[in-house]
Design an enzyme around this catalytic site. Structure first.
Site, mmCIF file in Angstrom:
data_model
loop_
_atom_site.group_PDB
_atom_site.id
_atom_site.type_symbol
_atom_site.label_atom_id
_atom_site.label_comp_id
_atom_site.label_asym_id
_atom_site.label_seq_id
_atom_site.Cartn_x
_atom_site.Cartn_y
_atom_site.Cartn_z
ATOM 1 N N ARG A 130 0.831 -1.209 0.000
ATOM 2 C CA ARG A 130 0.000 0.000 0.000
ATOM 3 C C ARG A 130 0.863 1.256 0.000
ATOM 4 O O ARG A 130 0.517 2.278 -0.590
ATOM 5 C CB ARG A 130 -0.943 -0.005 1.214
ATOM 6 N N TYR A 161 -15.955 16.550 -15.973
ATOM 7 C CA TYR A 161 -16.285 15.148 -15.759
ATOM 8 C C TYR A 161 -17.247 15.021 -14.590
ATOM 9 O O TYR A 161 -16.988 15.522 -13.492
ATOM 10 C CB TYR A 161 -15.015 14.338 -15.509
ATOM 11 N N ASP A 221 -6.973 18.808 -15.146
ATOM 12 C CA ASP A 221 -7.328 17.475 -15.625
ATOM 13 C C ASP A 221 -6.916 17.402 -17.090
ATOM 14 O O ASP A 221 -7.511 18.052 -17.950
ATOM 15 C CB ASP A 221 -8.836 17.252 -15.459
ATOM 16 N N LYS A 250 -8.456 5.915 -19.141
ATOM 17 C CA LYS A 250 -8.790 6.333 -20.490
ATOM 18 C C LYS A 250 -7.627 6.066 -21.454
ATOM 19 O O LYS A 250 -7.311 4.925 -21.736
ATOM 20 C CB LYS A 250 -9.203 7.810 -20.469
#
Length: 369
Positions: free
Chosen positions: A43, A95, A166, A191
């Site tokens: 992690r 978005y 973004d 994406k």
């Protein structure tokens, strides 16, 4: 090294003794104390994630990157790093997932003003004494609005605030916001980075390692919204072909945008590569290509748009974008009752199929509405 070379070679660290050309996947969740890499628990750090972060930071020309389990997790980490009571200026077209993060998860914690980020006067008018973050998405989703990153950076920094961008639609192939004045770049690596509609991921890249970035790294490590070693491996593998895929996506998107522009059943076309796009000149000044997404408004309203989609064979009616296959959807139907997206707007993620086949499919579908 040029972009294409960095995409192939950066972050490819061989971690075994077999003479592998490609870095192997390290699945171990824990590591022996005192190891040379300084790893403790996956992690907090994993060889494949560290390699992916090095690669993405290099492509965006930043000093460090943090990989997350989704684009929403990456964006949310930025909002979480702000002090409670902060004010955010964000795009009125963005978005929907990150819009919901701002308005639902941080309701009562932060204040948000949604403005047309392409209108600099509107941006200035929205500033408050507690404005701490300017959030830019350019090109925007799904209206493909263009924001002047350089000028918004000047406004943000003049107020002592952070500018985050973004860059999912443009990717570092076509746009480097950090070089234009942004402090942080965000990606939904689901994406174009992934590029094959089979991975979920997100990333943040910073211009400098400061206190705010330290907070983001702490959120990543303690919150634990990190990608698996396998996902990191496959993202790194996909990024190797990113430059060439993006060139194909943009070339095909321009072909479809021109087709839609002259089609009698299309009311309006949104694509920054078109000279009649209101943000074309700004896009041309800060982008080297215009991306692979085209949005259109279909004459006849939502019913006609739905009919068109239902008649297509090569365009999958599905959410998301950036895959090698073409995807299409009526965004308002997905975003829900609070959407500001026109009901007849269709967003097209233009894939890498031959454009003649795509145009033939569109012709037969349009003939039925």
């Amino acid at each position: 090294m040029k972009f294409e070379t960095r995409a192939i070679h950066k972050g490819n660290h061989i971690t075994d003794n077999t003479g592998s050309v490609v870095q192997p996947i390290t699945l171990s969740t824990t590591f022996e104390h005192g190891n040379e890499a300084g790893l403790l628990y996956t992690r907090a750090g994993n060889p494949n994630r560290l390699a992916l972060e090095e690669l993405i930071a290099s492509l965006e020309q930043g000093v460090d990157a943090a990989a997350f389990s989704s684009g929403n997790a990456a964006g949310t980490a930025v909002y979480q790093a702000l002090e409670p009571g902060s004010h955010i200026i964000a795009p009125d077209d963005m978005y929907h997932g990150l819009h919901n993060s701002m308005t639902i998860l941080f309701k009562g914690i932060h204040e948000v003003s949604f403005v047309d980020m392409s209108n600099l006067e509107a941006v200035k008018a929205a500033i408050r004494p507690n404005t701490r973050l300017f959030w830019v998405e350019t090109p925007s989703n799904p209206l493909l609005k263009i924001t002047d990153i350089r000028k918004v950076a000047e406004i943000a920094h003049g107020h002592g605030a952070i500018l985050a961008c973004d860059n999912t639609f443009a990717t570092p192939v076509f746009q480097n916001p950090l070089l234009l004045g942004a402090d942080i770049v965000m990606h939904s690596s689901t994406k174009y980075f992934g590029g094959h509609s089979d991975l979920l991921g997100g990333a943040l890249v910073t211009k400098e390692k400061n206190d705010f970035w330290t907070k983001i790294r702490t959120i990543q490590r303690v919150g634990g919204a990190v990608p698996s070693p396998t996902d990191c491996y496959w993202l790194g593998r996909s990024i190797k072909s990113l430059a060439y895929r993006m060139k194909g996506h943009a070339e095909h998107a321009m072909v479809l945008a021109d087709y839609f522009l002259s089609h009698p059943k299309v009311e309006r076309v949104y694509y920054p590569g078109l000279k009649n796009h209101p943000g074309h000149e700004i896009a041309a000044s800060q982008m080297s290509g215009f991306g692979g997404v085209v949005s259109i408004q279909v004459k006849g309203g939502a019913a006609a748009a739905d009919k068109l989609i239902s008649e297509l064979h090569l365009f999958a009616n599905a959410t998301s974008l950036g895959g090698i296959e073409s995807l299409i959807e009526r965004r308002a139907a997905v975003e829900g009752p609070d959407t500001l997206t026109p009901p007849n707007l269709i967003r097209v993620s233009v894939g890498l199929e031959h454009t003649e086949d795509l145009l033939t499919d569109l012709d037969q579908a349009f003939s039925k509405i």
